[in-house]
Each structure stands twice: as structure tokens, then as C-alpha cells.
Write an enzyme that holds these catalytic residues in place. Structure first.
Site, short mmCIF file in Angstrom:
data_model
loop_
_atom_site.label_atom_id
_atom_site.label_comp_id
_atom_site.label_asym_id
_atom_site.label_seq_id
_atom_site.Cartn_x
_atom_site.Cartn_y
_atom_site.Cartn_z
N GLU A 114 83.32 147.99 125.35
CA GLU A 114 84.52 148.44 126.05
C GLU A 114 84.79 149.88 125.69
O GLU A 114 84.43 150.33 124.59
CB GLU A 114 85.72 147.55 125.74
CG GLU A 114 86.17 147.62 124.34
CD GLU A 114 87.21 146.56 124.01
OE1 GLU A 114 87.28 145.53 124.70
OE2 GLU A 114 87.95 146.79 123.05
N TYR A 126 77.21 155.51 129.17
CA TYR A 126 76.93 154.09 129.46
C TYR A 126 76.40 153.91 130.89
O TYR A 126 75.47 153.15 131.12
CB TYR A 126 78.19 153.24 129.25
CG TYR A 126 78.76 153.36 127.86
CD1 TYR A 126 77.93 153.47 126.74
CD2 TYR A 126 80.13 153.39 127.63
CE1 TYR A 126 78.45 153.60 125.47
CE2 TYR A 126 80.66 153.52 126.36
CZ TYR A 126 79.81 153.63 125.28
OH TYR A 126 80.32 153.76 124.02
#
Ligand code: COA
Length: 182
Positions: A114, A126
Site C-alpha cells: 500500500e 510500482y
């Protein structure tokens, strides 16, 4: 000002042990965040089952770290940070790949993490490494980002057999035996 993107300096990645944390935290405060991933939290996380942390060195100096946990067929990237003066040279990508390779070797097939919705650098990292958004936690980070609540974005990646390959642009990237993908 942000440093220009550049080729990855020779980077060695090795296991971080709980005993290394106080020294790393003393020297490299920008690797730890007060209140969440501070040195104590990183040290504690290493006691958990399946938890591991990897440290990147360039030119003999600590340059970054990643903390992760692999349980059954899932893993979670818990924290990743690069020393501010070494950012944007491929170290974060190298650490992320090394952690995913290590987790895959431990049996993980899916990775989660997260990230604060305001964290452009991490989100781009990411995205570029094949993570896809699978959730949002409204106002999850309270006051951690310029005092305002910030959503957490949840990202997921299915791990493949090639997990853990060093970045193409880093011919000097080296890992020790423990961090190589299996
Ligand atoms: C996020 C972080 C770990 C990235 O580490 P890094 O070593 O600078 O990243 P890399 O050099 O490997 O960059 C890989 C890719 O990430 C993205 N990226 C990294 N920094 C970026 C920035 N400032 N802005 C936009 N994209 C960025 C780019 O896509 C980059 O690829 P490119 O250089 O080919 O364009 C680093 O910025 C950091 O330590 N931030 C503070 C801690 C943090 O927020 N951790 C994330 C917790 S979820």
C-alpha cells in the site's frame, strides 16, 4: 530539486538483520519514518514469521532498504526507502525486484503493498514494475502527508518465474546468494 535520472551505480544487496537496524537508523534517518516505519518498527517486523529485510549498498555506503513479509503464497512489501541523495538511480527498483525474487523463492505467488495516493515517486515505481491498483483506503494515512489525511492505494502483482531479475540498466547490480531469486 530532483536529481536527474541516471544509471544505477554498482549496488550490492544483502540481508538486513535486526542487529543492523540501530546503526542504520542512526546514520540514515531518511530511510525511516517517524511514527510508522521508524527503526523500532522495522526491528520488530523482522521478528515476525516470513519477514525479511534487504539493504542496498553503493560504494560501501548504505543506500536503501526494503522490508517485506512472505506467508504462504502471498507477500507484502511493508516498507521501501532509498537514502535521499541516492534516489532516482535505480536502487529502489533493484531493491523491489530483489525482495519480490526473495518472496517468490519462499513460495509467494502474489505481492501486495500500500502506498499514499500522494506518493508519486513510489506509485510510478510500482506501476513500472507491474503492480496494478486493487483497492483504496480513504484517509488511511492521517496527517502523515503535509498534515492532511491521505488515501492509501493498495497494489497487487502476480509473481512470475522471472521474478527478482536485476534491472536491465544495471550491469553492476550484484546480490549475494540469499537474495537471488530461486
Ligand atoms: C519511492 C523510492 C523508494 C524510489 O526509490 P528510487 O531509488 O529513487 O527509485 P528508482 O531510481 O529505482 O526509480 C524507479 C522508477 O520509479 C519512478 N520514480 C522514482 N522516483 C520518482 C520521482 N521522484 N518521480 C516520479 N517517478 C519516480 C520512476 O518510474 C523510476 O523509473 P525511471 O527512473 O526509469 O523513470 C524513493 O523515492 C524513496 O525512498 N521515497 C521515500 C520513502 C517512500 O516514500 N517509500 C515508499 C513507501 S510506499
Amino acid at each position: 530539486m530532483m536529481a536527474a535520472p541516471g544509471p544505477l551505480a554498482a549496488c550490492e544487496i544483502r540481508e538486513l538483520r535486526a542487529a543492523d537496524v540501530p546503526a542504520a537508523a542512526g546514520q540514515y534517518r531518511d530511510l525511516f519514518v517517524d511514527g510508522t516505519w521508524n527503526a523500532a518498527a522495522v526491528g520488530r517486523s523482522l521478528d515476525g514469521p516470513g519477514s525479511f529485510a534487504l539493504l542496498a549498498h553503493t560504494a560501501g555506503q548504505i543506500a536503501g532498504l526494503v522490508v517485506a513479509r512472505a506467508v504462504a503464497d502471498e507477500c507484502e512489501i511493508l516498507w521501501i526507502a532509498v537514502v535521499a541523495s541516492r534516489r532516482r538511480s535505480g536502487i529502489g527498483r533493484g531493491l523491489l525486484r530483489a525482495a519480490l525474487g526473495r518472496a517468490a523463492g519462499l513460495g509467494a505467488r502474489t505481492a501486495y503493498l500500500e502506498v499514499a495516493a500522494a506518493n508519486r515517486a513510489a506509485i510510478d515505481l510500482y506501476d513500472g514494475e507491474g503492480f496494478r491498483r486493487c483497492g483504496r483506503r480513504p484517509a488511511y494515512y492521517r496527517g502523515a502527508h503535509e498534515g492532511a489525511p491521505c488515501d492509501a492505494l493498495v497494489y497487487k502483482k502476480e509473481l512470475g518465474s522471472g521474478e527478482g531479475s536485476p534491472p536491465q540498466s544495471s550491469p553492476d547490480h550484484r546480490t549475494n546468494g540469499e537474495t537471488k531469486a530461486s
